[in-house]
Design a protein around this motif. Structure first.
Motif, PDB file in Angstrom:
ATOM      1  N   GLU A   2      21.384  -4.045  44.360  1.00 36.81           N
ATOM      2  CA  GLU A   2      23.156  -4.695  44.633  1.00 36.81           C
ATOM      3  C   GLU A   2      21.881  -6.090  44.020  1.00 36.81           C
ATOM      4  O   GLU A   2      22.728  -6.769  42.744  1.00 36.81           O
ATOM      5  CB  GLU A   2      23.070  -5.322  46.302  1.00 36.81           C
ATOM      6  N   ALA A   3      21.085  -6.599  43.820  1.00 30.13           N
ATOM      7  CA  ALA A   3      20.490  -7.309  42.628  1.00 30.13           C
ATOM      8  C   ALA A   3      20.411  -7.156  41.109  1.00 30.13           C
ATOM      9  O   ALA A   3      20.940  -7.777  40.387  1.00 30.13           O
ATOM     10  CB  ALA A   3      19.502  -8.321  43.344  1.00 30.13           C
ATOM     11  N   HIS A  19      24.798 -15.155  47.122  1.00 30.84           N
ATOM     12  CA  HIS A  19      25.296 -13.653  47.333  1.00 30.84           C
ATOM     13  C   HIS A  19      24.781 -13.439  48.036  1.00 30.84           C
ATOM     14  O   HIS A  19      25.355 -12.640  49.611  1.00 30.84           O
ATOM     15  CB  HIS A  19      26.022 -13.136  45.459  1.00 30.84           C
ATOM     16  N   LEU A  20      23.186 -13.063  47.566  1.00 27.97           N
ATOM     17  CA  LEU A  20      22.910 -11.633  48.737  1.00 27.97           C
ATOM     18  C   LEU A  20      22.380 -13.010  50.076  1.00 27.97           C
ATOM     19  O   LEU A  20      21.761 -12.362  51.260  1.00 27.97           O
ATOM     20  CB  LEU A  20      21.688 -11.326  48.139  1.00 27.97           C
ATOM     21  N   ARG A  22      19.500 -14.495  50.209  1.00 21.92           N
ATOM     22  CA  ARG A  22      18.072 -15.134  49.899  1.00 21.92           C
ATOM     23  C   ARG A  22      17.714 -15.814  48.446  1.00 21.92           C
ATOM     24  O   ARG A  22      18.640 -16.637  48.109  1.00 21.92           O
ATOM     25  CB  ARG A  22      17.380 -13.652  48.851  1.00 21.92           C
ATOM     26  N   ILE A  27      14.657 -13.261  44.659  1.00 24.43           N
ATOM     27  CA  ILE A  27      15.611 -12.511  43.759  1.00 24.43           C
ATOM     28  C   ILE A  27      14.252 -12.378  42.401  1.00 24.43           C
ATOM     29  O   ILE A  27      14.836 -10.938  41.963  1.00 24.43           O
ATOM     30  CB  ILE A  27      16.654 -13.613  43.594  1.00 24.43           C
TER      31      ILE A  27
END
Length: 462
Positions: A2-3, A19-20, A22, A27
């Motif tokens: 997704e990243a 958004h995730l 993390r 990332i």
């Protein structure tokens, strides 16, 4: 994943991290390829990493041994200081791909079915010869060595003895020594159809070996034809001995050192194996102590052992790491060393059967030179006679007085005279004074000149 997708849409690293859920370094590491999904970074140093290069060299297909057992390699790493477990070690080997693939072994098959045979304690000892190729050249055993392996299938304990040959006297000697290492004699001995024990065609025990069985009080069992795995316990012991001991034996080891290393390996590695008996876990050494073995008969069965040996130029014959003398004049000839097992002496016999010498047998591999006084005197007399014949008389006297001859003294005087002419000192002071006067006359009046070479003053009478 997704990243990566969000990054391709133009999202910033901060936006992807929010958004995730993390952190931004996480990332960024995944986007830059520094971290791979499914592979966690170790929090502590890998204990296998310092030994990875050694394992790669040992398993190299060209310079190492790609078929080296993992258990053998693990033993070597433990000696080098590896503190991890065996399962961690094998997982590291697989993860790094250190063992090369072998196409020949990948397609080799084996028996698909086995039958487990239960054995009572002390009921049976299984025997087999193991041929060991590429023996060290210093052993002078030809192309290979021979190892007689005996195992007690109830406990799984096994021992082996190196031998130069597989004939019946060597077999009997090795049988006795293996039984001593196992701690006694079982009720039965099981062999395959070896010609030194039975008639291979019928499986009947030979008359000569029947006397051996009677001496030790055992019943001889012979495997059915083509059923060598009927004695599977000793077959597996052979496999272990070849792969975990012989494969790693150094070239500089003597027969005595090799035998000692095998005994030590059996005690340190073989006897600590764990077996499941009656729902519990017991070591092989503990099970072996439970086997009711009978004491060894003494002395050993009186078989006659014979080996061929070449007589050295010093009139010596080597046998089991020692040297025994023979009368001079037999250098380069083949002799038989004959020894009755259990006896204190040995004989050196010619090919025609004549006994040349009899010596007291020394401890094997002690490096002793056993030379009879009459052999030493005869060898010395022969050597002196050969020297006298070659020189036209006895050896030259070493303590006579022989000063330089007249011609030598004359040559020495000539050499001294030649050196004196080159560097002759001035000893005539009259000649020196005659040369110094003109210089004194040329000096200013009323001034006295003093020579540094002697009592010469000028001008005026000296």
């Amino acid at each position: 994943m997704e990243a990566q997708a969000l990054r391709k849409r133009g999202w910033s690293i901060s936006a992807i991290a929010r958004h995730l859920g993390r952190s931004r370094p996480t990332i960024r590491a995944y986007l830059n390829g520094q971290r791979v999904p499914g592979q966690r970074r170790r929090g502590v140093p890998d204990p296998f990493e310092p030994f990875a290069e050694y394992c790669r060299l040992r398993l190299d297909a060209e310079t190492g041994d790609p078929h080296l057992w993992a258990t053998t390699l693990f033993d070597e790493l433990v000696e080098l200081g590896y503190a991890g477990g065996y399962s961690t070690f094998t997982r590291a080997l697989r993860g790094r791909g250190l063992r090369p693939d072998c196409d020949k072994c990948a397609h080799a098959g084996g028996p698909d079915e086995y039958v487990r045979i239960e054995h009572a304690p002390g009921a049976e000892t299984q025997w087999d010869w193991l041929e060991l190729p590429q023996a060290p050249a210093s052993w002078e055993w030809g192309s290979g060595a021979h190892l007689l392996v005996g195992t007690l299938p109830y406990s799984g304990i096994w021992r082996g003895v190196l031998a130069e040959s597989e004939d019946q006297p060597h077999l009997i000697e090795a049988l006795h020594q293996v039984c001593e290492r196992l701690g006694g004699v079982s009720a039965e001995w099981r062999f395959d159809r070896m010609a030194t024990v039975c008639h291979p065609a019928t499986g009947e025990v030979t008359a000569s070996f029947a006397q051996v069985a009677k001496h030790y009080g055992v019943i001889v069992r012979v495997c059915p034809p083509g059923r060598s795995w009927r004695k599977g316990s000793v077959e597996k012991a052979n496999h272990v001995a070849a792969q975990r001991w012989w494969r790693t034996l150094g070239d500089d080891a003597s027969p005595a050192q090799a035998q000692a290393s095998l005994d030590e390996w059996c005690r340190r590695r073989g006897d600590i194996r764990i077996r499941k008996i009656g729902g519990g876990r017991v070591s092989v050494a503990e099970l072996a102590r439970r086997e009711p073995l009978r004491p060894m008969p003494h002395p050993a069965f009186p078989a006659v052992l014979e080996v061929e040996r070449l007589v050295a130029p010093q009139a010596l014959v080597s046998f089991r790491g020692n040297f025994y003398s023979v009368p001079p004049g037999h250098a380069g000839q083949m002799m038989l060393v004959r020894h009755l097992l259990g006896a204190a002496t040995l004989d050196i016999v010619t090919a025609g059967g004549a006994v040349l010498a009899r010596h007291r047998r020394q401890v094997d591999h002690a490096g002793v030179i056993c030379q009879a006084d009459e052999h030493a005197a005869a060898l010395e007399a022969k050597v002196l006679a050969a020297r006298a014949q070659a020189a036209g008389g006895g050896p030259c006297p070493r303590k006579t007085r022989r000063p330089p001859s007249v011609a030598a003294r004359a040559e020495a005087d000539r050499l001294r005279g030649a050196g004196a002419e080159d560097k002759a000192p001035v000893v005539d002071f009259a000649a020196y004074a005659a040369q110094a006067r003109p210089l004194s006359a040329a000096s200013p009046a009323g001034r006295t000149g003093t020579s540094t070479g002697g009592d010469v003053a000028g001008p005026g009478p000296a």
